[in-house]
Design an enzyme around this catalytic site. Structure first.
Site, PDB file in Angstrom:
ATOM      1  N   GLU A 109       9.233  -3.811  -3.239  1.00 38.64           N
ATOM      2  CA  GLU A 109       8.503  -3.974  -3.247  1.00 38.64           C
ATOM      3  C   GLU A 109       7.521  -5.961  -2.909  1.00 38.64           C
ATOM      4  O   GLU A 109       6.784  -5.454  -2.303  1.00 38.64           O
ATOM      5  CB  GLU A 109       7.255  -2.993  -3.470  1.00 38.64           C
ATOM      6  CG  GLU A 109       8.620  -1.800  -2.965  1.00 38.64           C
ATOM      7  CD  GLU A 109       9.069  -1.151  -3.956  1.00 38.64           C
ATOM      8  OE1 GLU A 109       9.326  -0.209  -2.728  1.00 38.64           O
ATOM      9  OE2 GLU A 109       9.652  -1.481  -4.534  1.00 38.64           O
ATOM     10  N   HIS A 179       5.275  11.227  -6.277  1.00 40.65           N
ATOM     11  CA  HIS A 179       5.592  11.482  -5.339  1.00 40.65           C
ATOM     12  C   HIS A 179       4.592  11.373  -4.736  1.00 40.65           C
ATOM     13  O   HIS A 179       3.969  11.794  -3.668  1.00 40.65           O
ATOM     14  CB  HIS A 179       6.599  11.801  -4.626  1.00 40.65           C
ATOM     15  CG  HIS A 179       8.054  11.022  -4.880  1.00 40.65           C
ATOM     16  ND1 HIS A 179       8.906  11.378  -5.784  1.00 40.65           N
ATOM     17  CD2 HIS A 179       8.613   9.993  -3.992  1.00 40.65           C
ATOM     18  CE1 HIS A 179      10.021  10.216  -5.872  1.00 40.65           C
ATOM     19  NE2 HIS A 179       9.743   9.528  -4.420  1.00 40.65           N
TER      20      HIS A 179
END
Length: 375
Positions: A109, A179
């Protein structure tokens, strides 16, 4: 995730990618069964032209398609993006625009964000995807220190304004601690960014195109539970919706309710329930843009109603609702008839099977409405 390409072998990268895809197949495709609200489709303004039925992820694809078609400098990249993305938001775009404009990145990322900054500083348009908002934190330093600061530190001589970072966010049914997070408040503390979260397909396409074309870098958070569960008649053409402009979705006179993303749909249900059960008229406002947020629309409503409920999925402590509440207290103190109520997630990591107890559902919000009117 946090592991860089250099530290992750080929087998580990494959396993990580397969795990993410397995998560999507198992959890997101069945997400509507776990929704804590009922999604009601909206109708687009007639002036936006011809429409076709799209769900949330298809409206994102349509927006990206238009951005790539109209801007030869635009590039789209991220983990699995060339394959269509684990949520299928980029399906078919590599085949249409080529591997030089739609391509995969390593599982880093920090690297994805840094690459996007570099692309945007050359004057090109960059759209980066972080596969889950929960995994954006390895790139946080690049976002905060470089992306948000670039224009300021160069005295407006340079900028990375044509950079948009997309990331799926928020509760998905039982995504647990890695999540289901809502991370918008972290980025609302970064001057120089715009932070946006749409509530449905029509809005998602228009706001996404506005972010991609904006002169400031944007964080675009997509509530993943809506990808397949929310469908509307979406305009097929090119249109933009204004950033930093809240929408009054339900007009009311007794209580102002403010939310964004999926929480807006909860508040709509609360407004109907309060009218039916309590004869209380609630005004529902979708903030749409978290940074910079539309203070004028919210304050006008508070002056009218005198009572305020702010709701979001993120933990209550230092959630963006606290900033809204502080501003209302400062600007509308003499208009308030009751203490401001916040109904939010709890200060705990996101649970798995107990997710339903963490979410600010209509029953928790309804209790807050009762407290407001009986104060």
């Amino acid at each position: 995730m946090a592991t860089t390409l250099a530290n992750m072998g080929p087998a580990s990268r494959i396993i990580s990618s397969l795990f993410r895809r397995s998560f999507v197949k198992k959890h997101v495709c069945a997400s509507s069964r776990f929704m804590h609200f009922t999604y009601v489709p909206e109708t687009p303004p007639k002036q936006l032209g011809v429409t076709t039925k799209m769900n949330f992820f298809q409206s994102i694809t349509s927006g990206l398609d238009i951005a790539l078609a109209n801007d030869p400098s635009a590039v789209l990249f991220g983990e699995d993006v060339a394959f269509g993305g684990v949520f299928r938001c980029t399906i078919g775009l590599k085949e249409k625009y080529g591997a030089e404009r739609v391509f995969n990145c390593p599982l880093s990322e920090q690297g994805i964000v840094a690459f996007g900054i570099g692309v945007a500083t050359t004057g090109a348009t960059a759209v980066a995807e972080i596969q889950f908002a929960d995994y954006i934190f390895p790139g946080f330093d690049q976002i905060r220190t470089e992306m948000a600061m670039y224009r300021y530190r160069s005295g407006n001589e340079f900028d990375c304004g044509r950079l948009t970072i997309r990331a799926p966010c928020s509760a998905v049914g039982h995504g647990a601690l890695y999540h289901s997070q809502s991370v918008e408040a972290f980025f609302a503390h970064c001057p120089g960014l715009k932070v946006v979260m749409p509530r449905g397909p029509i809005q998602a396409k228009g706001l996404l195109l506005s972010c991609i074309r904006d002169d400031d870098p944007c964080m675009f958070f997509e509530p993943k539970v809506l990808y397949r569960s929310a469908s509307e008649e979406v305009p097929t053409g090119d249109y933009m919706l204004p950033l930093s402009k809240a929408e009054v979705l339900v007009e009311g006179s007794d209580v102002t309710m403010v939310g964004w993303g999926t929480q807006v749909h909860v508040l709509r249900e609360v407004a109907a329930l309060a009218q039916q059960k309590l004869n209380v008229s609630c005004e529902v406002i979708d903030l749409c843009t978290i940074l910079p947020w539309d203070q004028e629309t919210v304050m006008q409503s508070v002056v009218k109603t005198g009572r305020v409920l702010i709701a979001h999925e993120a933990p209550i402590t230092m959630g963006f609702g606290a900033e809204i509440a502080a501003t209302i207290q400062h600007e509308c103190f003499l208009n308030l008839e009751a203490p401001i109520e916040r109904v939010c997630g709890y200060d705990t990591p996101f649970p798995h099977v107990y997710e339903v107890f963490l979410l600010p559902d209509k029953w928790r919000c309804m209790e807050a409405v009762k407290r407001l009117i009986s104060y």
